[in-house]
Scaffold this motif. Structure first.
Motif, PDB file in Angstrom:
ATOM      1  N   ALA A   1     -54.640  -3.689 -19.571  1.00 47.98           N
ATOM      2  CA  ALA A   1     -54.639  -3.156 -18.209  1.00 47.98           C
ATOM      3  C   ALA A   1     -53.531  -3.795 -17.389  1.00 47.98           C
ATOM      4  CB  ALA A   1     -55.993  -3.391 -17.564  1.00 47.98           C
ATOM      5  N   SER A   2     -53.388  -5.127 -17.459  1.00 45.64           N
ATOM      6  CA  SER A   2     -52.381  -5.759 -16.609  1.00 45.64           C
ATOM      7  C   SER A   2     -50.974  -5.514 -17.140  1.00 45.64           C
ATOM      8  CB  SER A   2     -52.667  -7.253 -16.467  1.00 45.64           C
ATOM      9  OG  SER A   2     -52.483  -7.852 -17.713  1.00 45.64           O
ATOM     10  N   ILE A   3     -50.823  -5.470 -18.446  1.00 41.65           N
ATOM     11  CA  ILE A   3     -49.488  -5.234 -19.003  1.00 41.65           C
ATOM     12  C   ILE A   3     -49.008  -3.833 -18.624  1.00 41.65           C
ATOM     13  CG2 ILE A   3     -48.220  -4.855 -21.174  1.00 41.65           C
ATOM     14  CD1 ILE A   3     -50.004  -7.098 -22.362  1.00 41.65           C
ATOM     15  N   PHE A   4     -49.904  -2.857 -18.686  1.00 38.33           N
ATOM     16  CA  PHE A   4     -49.506  -1.476 -18.433  1.00 38.33           C
ATOM     17  C   PHE A   4     -49.001  -1.255 -17.019  1.00 38.33           C
ATOM     18  CE2 PHE A   4     -50.994   0.501 -22.375  1.00 38.33           C
ATOM     19  CZ  PHE A   4     -49.989   1.452 -22.499  1.00 38.33           C
ATOM     20  N   LYS A   5     -49.524  -2.041 -16.059  1.00 44.34           N
ATOM     21  CA  LYS A   5     -49.087  -1.871 -14.665  1.00 44.34           C
ATOM     22  C   LYS A   5     -47.576  -2.035 -14.541  1.00 44.34           C
ATOM     23  CE  LYS A   5     -53.060  -3.295 -12.084  1.00 44.34           C
ATOM     24  NZ  LYS A   5     -53.710  -4.552 -11.776  1.00 44.34           N
ATOM     25  N   ASN A   6     -47.007  -2.938 -15.371  1.00 44.66           N
ATOM     26  CA  ASN A   6     -45.575  -3.238 -15.242  1.00 44.66           C
ATOM     27  C   ASN A   6     -44.735  -2.523 -16.293  1.00 44.66           C
ATOM     28  OD1 ASN A   6     -46.257  -5.063 -13.242  1.00 44.66           O
ATOM     29  ND2 ASN A   6     -46.786  -6.592 -14.814  1.00 44.66           N
ATOM     30  N   MET A   7     -45.334  -1.553 -16.954  1.00 49.36           N
ATOM     31  CA  MET A   7     -44.625  -0.974 -18.089  1.00 49.36           C
ATOM     32  C   MET A   7     -44.181   0.459 -17.793  1.00 49.36           C
ATOM     33  SD  MET A   7     -46.136  -1.587 -21.741  1.00 49.36           S
ATOM     34  CE  MET A   7     -45.985  -0.371 -22.963  1.00 49.36           C
ATOM     35  N   THR A   8     -42.918   0.772 -18.136  1.00 45.11           N
ATOM     36  CA  THR A   8     -42.499   2.174 -18.010  1.00 45.11           C
ATOM     37  C   THR A   8     -42.343   2.723 -19.426  1.00 45.11           C
ATOM     38  OG1 THR A   8     -40.435   1.097 -17.440  1.00 45.11           O
ATOM     39  CG2 THR A   8     -41.252   2.755 -15.898  1.00 45.11           C
ATOM     40  N   SER A   9     -42.774   3.960 -19.593  1.00 45.31           N
ATOM     41  CA  SER A   9     -42.678   4.570 -20.916  1.00 45.31           C
ATOM     42  C   SER A   9     -41.216   4.843 -21.240  1.00 45.31           C
ATOM     43  CB  SER A   9     -43.458   5.883 -20.932  1.00 45.31           C
ATOM     44  OG  SER A   9     -43.182   6.570 -22.133  1.00 45.31           O
ATOM     45  N   LYS A  10     -40.843   4.607 -22.496  1.00 44.97           N
ATOM     46  CA  LYS A  10     -39.487   4.963 -22.920  1.00 44.97           C
ATOM     47  C   LYS A  10     -39.388   6.450 -23.198  1.00 44.97           C
ATOM     48  CE  LYS A  10     -37.426   0.835 -24.575  1.00 44.97           C
ATOM     49  NZ  LYS A  10     -36.606   0.239 -25.619  1.00 44.97           N
ATOM     50  N   LEU A  11     -40.512   7.104 -23.378  1.00 41.98           N
ATOM     51  CA  LEU A  11     -40.522   8.550 -23.624  1.00 41.98           C
ATOM     52  C   LEU A  11     -41.539   9.203 -22.685  1.00 41.98           C
ATOM     53  CD1 LEU A  11     -40.396   8.574 -27.552  1.00 41.98           C
ATOM     54  CD2 LEU A  11     -38.546   9.140 -25.979  1.00 41.98           C
ATOM     55  N   PRO A  12     -41.239   9.206 -21.374  1.00 40.51           N
ATOM     56  CA  PRO A  12     -42.237   9.679 -20.415  1.00 40.51           C
ATOM     57  C   PRO A  12     -42.621  11.149 -20.598  1.00 40.51           C
ATOM     58  CG  PRO A  12     -40.107   9.307 -19.353  1.00 40.51           C
ATOM     59  CD  PRO A  12     -39.992   8.760 -20.736  1.00 40.51           C
ATOM     60  N   ASN A  13     -41.733  11.933 -21.196  1.00 41.01           N
ATOM     61  CA  ASN A  13     -42.041  13.362 -21.326  1.00 41.01           C
ATOM     62  C   ASN A  13     -42.645  13.733 -22.677  1.00 41.01           C
ATOM     63  OD1 ASN A  13     -40.825  13.723 -18.814  1.00 41.01           O
ATOM     64  ND2 ASN A  13     -38.806  13.703 -19.798  1.00 41.01           N
ATOM     65  N   THR A  14     -42.899  12.722 -23.494  1.00 37.75           N
ATOM     66  CA  THR A  14     -43.392  13.025 -24.840  1.00 37.75           C
ATOM     67  C   THR A  14     -44.902  12.819 -24.909  1.00 37.75           C
ATOM     68  OG1 THR A  14     -41.298  12.350 -25.778  1.00 37.75           O
ATOM     69  CG2 THR A  14     -43.157  12.406 -27.299  1.00 37.75           C
ATOM     70  N   GLY A  15     -45.609  13.852 -25.354  1.00 34.76           N
ATOM     71  CA  GLY A  15     -47.058  13.733 -25.520  1.00 34.76           C
ATOM     72  C   GLY A  15     -47.429  14.015 -26.962  1.00 34.76           C
ATOM     73  N   THR A  16     -48.656  14.455 -27.189  1.00 33.64           N
ATOM     74  CA  THR A  16     -49.096  14.796 -28.542  1.00 33.64           C
ATOM     75  C   THR A  16     -48.374  16.067 -28.989  1.00 33.64           C
ATOM     76  OG1 THR A  16     -51.238  13.986 -27.905  1.00 33.64           O
ATOM     77  CG2 THR A  16     -51.161  15.260 -29.926  1.00 33.64           C
ATOM     78  N   SER A  17     -47.909  16.077 -30.238  1.00 32.95           N
ATOM     79  CA  SER A  17     -47.125  17.236 -30.686  1.00 32.95           C
ATOM     80  C   SER A  17     -48.016  18.480 -30.766  1.00 32.95           C
ATOM     81  CB  SER A  17     -46.463  16.954 -32.033  1.00 32.95           C
ATOM     82  OG  SER A  17     -47.288  17.410 -33.072  1.00 32.95           O
ATOM     83  N   ILE A  18     -47.386  19.630 -30.585  1.00 32.08           N
ATOM     84  CA  ILE A  18     -48.105  20.909 -30.627  1.00 32.08           C
ATOM     85  C   ILE A  18     -48.737  21.114 -32.012  1.00 32.08           C
ATOM     86  CG2 ILE A  18     -46.003  22.225 -31.213  1.00 32.08           C
ATOM     87  CD1 ILE A  18     -48.908  23.498 -29.037  1.00 32.08           C
ATOM     88  N   PHE A  19     -48.116  20.525 -33.056  1.00 30.50           N
ATOM     89  CA  PHE A  19     -48.668  20.689 -34.412  1.00 30.50           C
ATOM     90  C   PHE A  19     -50.029  20.005 -34.505  1.00 30.50           C
ATOM     91  CE2 PHE A  19     -43.990  20.240 -34.699  1.00 30.50           C
ATOM     92  CZ  PHE A  19     -43.709  21.575 -34.934  1.00 30.50           C
ATOM     93  N   THR A  20     -50.095  18.778 -33.954  1.00 34.30           N
ATOM     94  CA  THR A  20     -51.364  18.043 -33.969  1.00 34.30           C
ATOM     95  C   THR A  20     -52.390  18.778 -33.111  1.00 34.30           C
ATOM     96  OG1 THR A  20     -50.063  16.044 -34.145  1.00 34.30           O
ATOM     97  CG2 THR A  20     -52.364  15.754 -33.556  1.00 34.30           C
TER      98      THR A  20
END
Ligand SMILES: Cc1ncc(COP(=O)(O)O)c(C=O)c1O
Length: 407
Positions: free
Chosen positions: A24-43
């Protein structure tokens, strides 16, 4: 032991609580390197297929098994003790066998020592290649609908993906548009032939146009050719490796997952000139270092017999035709795929729903899963196409076509 004022009963409890607090605390300061990437449509579509008990023609893998002879060869090499790290670039005999296949199939000659590198699937080959060759601020041209492995890796290099569209009608590249999109930052063009998801195959004229443009503008070409053995109606696959000038600036990427119905084995390779290969290998050694040893030995044996792959065009064309014959007379429309094991069908005669709504409804109400093509476009362009994977048993294809006849 007290931790943040709480007493824990056992080690397992402590582990859980520590990870919850820290994450929880680590995530507050973290930016995603792939903010636009989610679960693939295949999955996503495969999960929906499972939930609704639907026939899964969504994800691109065969529902029939690998040749028993090839499986036996993997077991043989395991039993004979070939289970430790092979050389990072791949076992020499495997690279030699690949060079022989290229010579037989493409009429090209490569030095397996310096120009062929075995990777853990084409996915790793794409990652290692793009990471090695693309730098921050550079631009890479891709053609939508595009396979989903390209853009995230370009983004990780802080480079820019420039999306051009294949024509909606026959999925060809507009070469004049490519020229107009080139800037002084353009570093590479990524092509994919035979093409996933459209099944289009680039022609000799396409390759000559690419050759001219890449040479004139000093660009690298990354050529995803994982379906190179799967072309239909007498068409010939054209590899960048067959055009001598183009080959000097190209990286060609292949996958034995597609060739031998073994997508789960993740064995692929990269063919590129010596200097480019040296850079790709620098990255490859820190991504996977190497690839499953017994599979490399087994595929080396297997690939030396061309009859193990030369049957593929007829085999898959028959499947494509079973599916298309079954769909004939329905309200779905599509030109026969020229390659790959994917068939696009258009449904704009049937419904004005988005392709995602249509794919979801087909899965939910008719128990048939497919892939909506707008997911392969950066801007969500929707021309009412669904992709069906026909690497399936004949009776699965017949059942799928029966379902489509009812809609
Ligand atoms: C066009 C394309 N490129 C690359 C890959 C990845 O291949 P691999 O499974 O060998 O990583 C796939 C897999 O579906 C594909 O369709």
């Amino acid at each position: 032991m007290p931790l943040n004022g709480t007493h824990f009963k056992n080690l397992c409890d402590i582990d859980l609580r520590i990870s919850t607090f820290d994450v929880a605390s680590i995530f507050k300061n973290m930016t995603s390197k792939l903010p636009n990437t989610g679960t693939s449509i295949f999955t996503t579509m495969s999960q929906r297929a499972a939930k609704h008990g639907a026939l899964n023609m969504a994800q691109g893998f065969p529902d029939f098994d690998v040749s028993q002879e090839l499986i036996d060869r993997v077991a043989l090499h395991m039993n004979e003790g070939r289970n430790q790290y092979p050389p990072s670039a791949g076992i020499p005999d495997f690279r030699q066998a690949i060079a022989e296949m290229h010579s037989h199939h493409f009429g090209t000659s490569h030095d397996p020592e310096t120009e062929i590198t075995v990777t853990s699937g084409a996915t790793e080959a794409l990652f290692s290649t793009i990471t090695a060759l693309i730098h921050e601020g550079e631009e890479v041209i891709v053609f939508d609908p595009a396979y989903d492995s390209y853009e995230p890796v370009i983004e990780l290099q802080k480079a820019k993906t420039v999306h051009l569209k294949l024509s909606d009608h026959d999925f060809t590249i507009g070469w004049q548009e490519v020229v107009s999109a080139i800037t002084d930052k353009t570093r590479a063009i990524i092509i994919n032939t035979p093409h996933n998801p459209t099944g289009a195959v680039m022609t000799d004229a396409d390759m000559l146009a690419l050759d001219k443009i890449a040479t004139e503008h000093d660009l690298i070409v990354i050529s995803d050719e994982v379906y190179h053995h799967i072309v239909f109606d007498g068409a010939k696959h054209r590899s960048v490796l067959q055009y001598p000038e183009l080959a000097k600036r190209s990286v060609a990427i292949f996958s034995f997952g597609k060739t031998f119905h073994a997508t789960g084995w993740k064995v692929g390779y990269v063919a590129a000139p010596k200097e480019i290969t040296a850079e790709i290998r620098k990255i490859h050694q820190f991504v996977t270092f190497t690839t499953h040893t017994p599979c490399q030995f087994a595929i080396a044996d297997f690939v030396r017999n061309p009859s193990n792959y030369e049957y593929l065009p007829d085999f898959f064309q028959k499947k494509r035709d079973i599916f298309l014959d079954g769909v004939k007379g329905s309200r779905f429309e599509g030109s026969p795929a020229s390659g790959t094991y994917f068939q696009l069908l258009r449904f704009d005669n049937i419904s004005k729903e988005s392709d995602t709504e249509m794919a979801n409804r087909l899965t939910r109400e008719f128990q048939l899963a497919s892939i909506p093509i707008s997911n392969f476009f950066a801007d969500g362009h929707d021309a009412s196409y669904l992709r069906f994977c026909f690497a399936k048993e004949d009776n699965t294809l017949e059942k799928a076509a029966e379902i489509l006849q009812k809609i």
